[in-house]
Design an enzyme around this catalytic site. Structure first.
Site, PDB file in Angstrom:
ATOM      1  N   ASP A   9      82.399 -25.968 -33.447  1.00  0.00           N
ATOM      2  CA  ASP A   9      82.502 -26.908 -32.314  1.00  0.00           C
ATOM      3  C   ASP A   9      82.230 -28.334 -32.803  1.00  0.00           C
ATOM      4  OD1 ASP A   9      79.755 -26.543 -32.818  1.00  0.00           O
ATOM      5  OD2 ASP A   9      79.191 -26.767 -30.709  1.00  0.00           O
ATOM      6  N   ASP A  14      79.025 -29.725 -38.056  1.00  0.00           N
ATOM      7  CA  ASP A  14      80.153 -28.801 -38.249  1.00  0.00           C
ATOM      8  C   ASP A  14      81.153 -29.439 -39.212  1.00  0.00           C
ATOM      9  OD1 ASP A  14      80.090 -26.828 -35.545  1.00  0.00           O
ATOM     10  OD2 ASP A  14      79.272 -28.821 -35.233  1.00  0.00           O
ATOM     11  N   ASN A  39      79.400 -28.484 -28.529  1.00  0.00           N
ATOM     12  CA  ASN A  39      78.897 -29.862 -28.624  1.00  0.00           C
ATOM     13  C   ASN A  39      79.610 -30.778 -27.641  1.00  0.00           C
ATOM     14  OD1 ASN A  39      76.909 -29.659 -30.598  1.00  0.00           O
ATOM     15  ND2 ASN A  39      78.429 -29.684 -32.240  1.00  0.00           N
ATOM     16  N   THR A 125      79.426 -21.789 -36.342  1.00  0.00           N
ATOM     17  CA  THR A 125      78.521 -22.944 -36.260  1.00  0.00           C
ATOM     18  C   THR A 125      78.475 -23.548 -34.854  1.00  0.00           C
ATOM     19  OG1 THR A 125      80.272 -24.459 -36.975  1.00  0.00           O
ATOM     20  CG2 THR A 125      78.854 -23.542 -38.702  1.00  0.00           C
ATOM     21  N   PHE A 166      70.141 -24.960 -29.492  1.00  0.00           N
ATOM     22  CA  PHE A 166      71.329 -25.304 -28.692  1.00  0.00           C
ATOM     23  C   PHE A 166      72.439 -24.239 -28.701  1.00  0.00           C
ATOM     24  CE2 PHE A 166      75.593 -27.145 -28.374  1.00  0.00           C
ATOM     25  CZ  PHE A 166      75.550 -27.656 -27.086  1.00  0.00           C
ATOM     26  N   ASN A 167      72.866 -23.775 -29.870  1.00  0.00           N
ATOM     27  CA  ASN A 167      74.023 -22.854 -29.913  1.00  0.00           C
ATOM     28  C   ASN A 167      73.735 -21.546 -29.173  1.00  0.00           C
ATOM     29  OD1 ASN A 167      75.608 -24.575 -31.423  1.00  0.00           O
ATOM     30  ND2 ASN A 167      75.040 -23.655 -33.398  1.00  0.00           N
ATOM     31  N   HIS A 238      72.402 -29.205 -39.927  1.00  0.00           N
ATOM     32  CA  HIS A 238      72.193 -27.786 -39.596  1.00  0.00           C
ATOM     33  C   HIS A 238      73.337 -26.871 -40.065  1.00  0.00           C
ATOM     34  CE1 HIS A 238      69.004 -29.110 -36.819  1.00  0.00           C
ATOM     35  NE2 HIS A 238      69.856 -30.020 -36.376  1.00  0.00           N
ATOM     36  N   ASP A 239      74.538 -27.161 -39.573  1.00  0.00           N
ATOM     37  CA  ASP A 239      75.656 -26.214 -39.762  1.00  0.00           C
ATOM     38  C   ASP A 239      76.052 -26.030 -41.227  1.00  0.00           C
ATOM     39  OD1 ASP A 239      75.784 -25.834 -37.050  1.00  0.00           O
ATOM     40  OD2 ASP A 239      77.382 -27.301 -36.739  1.00  0.00           O
TER      41      ASP A 239
END
Ligand code: BDR
Ligand code: CA
Length: 311
Positions: A9, A14, A39, A125, A166-167, A238-239
């Site tokens: 996303d 990402d 996102n 992700t 979040f995800n 993060h991703d």
């Protein structure tokens, strides 16, 4: 060589994961990329994926999937990623011409997985809506999957709420389907991803000629600034942990647990919970990443972006 499909996303982080995957075709055989609302709206994140694939001169099929979580309302992460979902850089209009498959991501993923002669690794992700629907719609597909490497959750803490990341919080029902599917899972949650950061000075090194350098510089600069509202002094990417793990698992450490997702309507909704009890019935099929050798992680990104600039 690993056959992978990549559900995302984009999203600043990402985008870094996509760049790193695209820069390593000798190690990762990218069979297809799919997008999911997360996102930002599905429309925005799909356009962002087109931009990334176009500037990287990629030739990988792209399909868009679900625009909202299975049962929950949709709340994009505008505060972290801006109105477009990838605020910062500007792209040429031509970058929006990158082709999009007429198939829905779920059908597309099913076909790609069926056609592969090798077991597939799923990289995810974003929220897990597309992947959960894939497993529900085509349960046979699970036999063709080697593992899922995902960014999501956190055993110690959350970010969107005190306990949820979040995800996972965006689509807890989908996450539960994926975490309990019986497929080996590698979870890059906040426990590791917040240690997988890039510093302000490191971001400045991308401010040099080269289209990809300039896009990366603009993306990381925006993300660094937006991270300040969450108290970050450096910028966790993060991703990127998902792709970096596939490229070099040795720079990560982790523990195997049975991980489940809280889906009830309490303040714990969307939390990932690791069962650390040594019960015989615990399958411990999730490798929860806990730490990373940050400088090697950073260098994998530097090398990838250099390579893409030379393309
Ligand atoms: C996750 O949420 C999104 O905003 C990022 O792209 C990442 O996938 C971090 O919690
Ligand atoms: Ca993401």
């Amino acid at each position: 060589m690993k056959n992978i499909v990549f559900d995302c996303d984009p999203g600043h982080d990402d985008a870094m994961a996509l760049f790193e995957a695209l820069a390593n075709p000798d190690k990762l055989n990218l069979l297809g990329i799919t997008t999911v609302g997360g996102n930002q709206t599905l429309e925005n994140v799909t356009r962002n994926a087109q931009h990334i694939l176009s500037v990287a001169h990629a030739n990988i099929e792209l399909a868009s999937g679900q625009d909202r979580p299975l049962v929950k309302e949709f709340y994009p992460a505008t505060n972290a990623h801006g109105d477009t979902g990838m605020d910062g850089p500007t792209f040429d209009n031509a970058d929006t011409n990158y082709p999009i498959s007429s198939q829905n991501a779920v059908t597309f993923l099913h076909k790609k997985i069926q056609q592969s002669s090798e077991l597939i690794t799923i990289v995810a992700t974003g929220p897990l809506t597309n992947i959960a629907l894939l497993f529900k719609t085509f349960p046979d597909v699970k036999d063709s999957i080697d593992k899922i490497v995902l960014m999501g959750g956190g055993i110690d803490h959350g970010n969107i709420t005190k306990g949820a990341e979040f995800n996972i919080w965006t689509d807890p029902e989908a996450a539960k389907i994926v975490f309990t599917a019986g497929i080996p899972l590698v979870m890059a949650g906040l426990d590791v991803t917040e240690k997988a950061y890039i510093t302000y000075d490191e971001i400045q090194t991308f401010n040099k000629p080269g289209k990809i350098n300039q896009v990366v510089y603009a993306l990381l600069s925006f993300y660094f600034e937006s991270g300040k509202q969450f108290g970050f002094k450096n910028s966790p990417i993060h991703d990127l942990c998902t792709v970096s793990y596939l490229l070099n698992p040795n720079i990560f450490t982790g523990e195997h647990y049975s991980v489940d997702v809280v889906t009830d309507d309490s303040e714990a909704r969307g939390m990932t919970v690791a069962d650390k009890r040594p019960l015989p019935e615990n399958k411990n099929s999730t490798l929860v990443l806990m730490d990373v050798k940050r400088e090697q992680y950073r260098d994998l990104l530097f090398e990838a972006i250099n390579r893409l600039n030379e393309k």
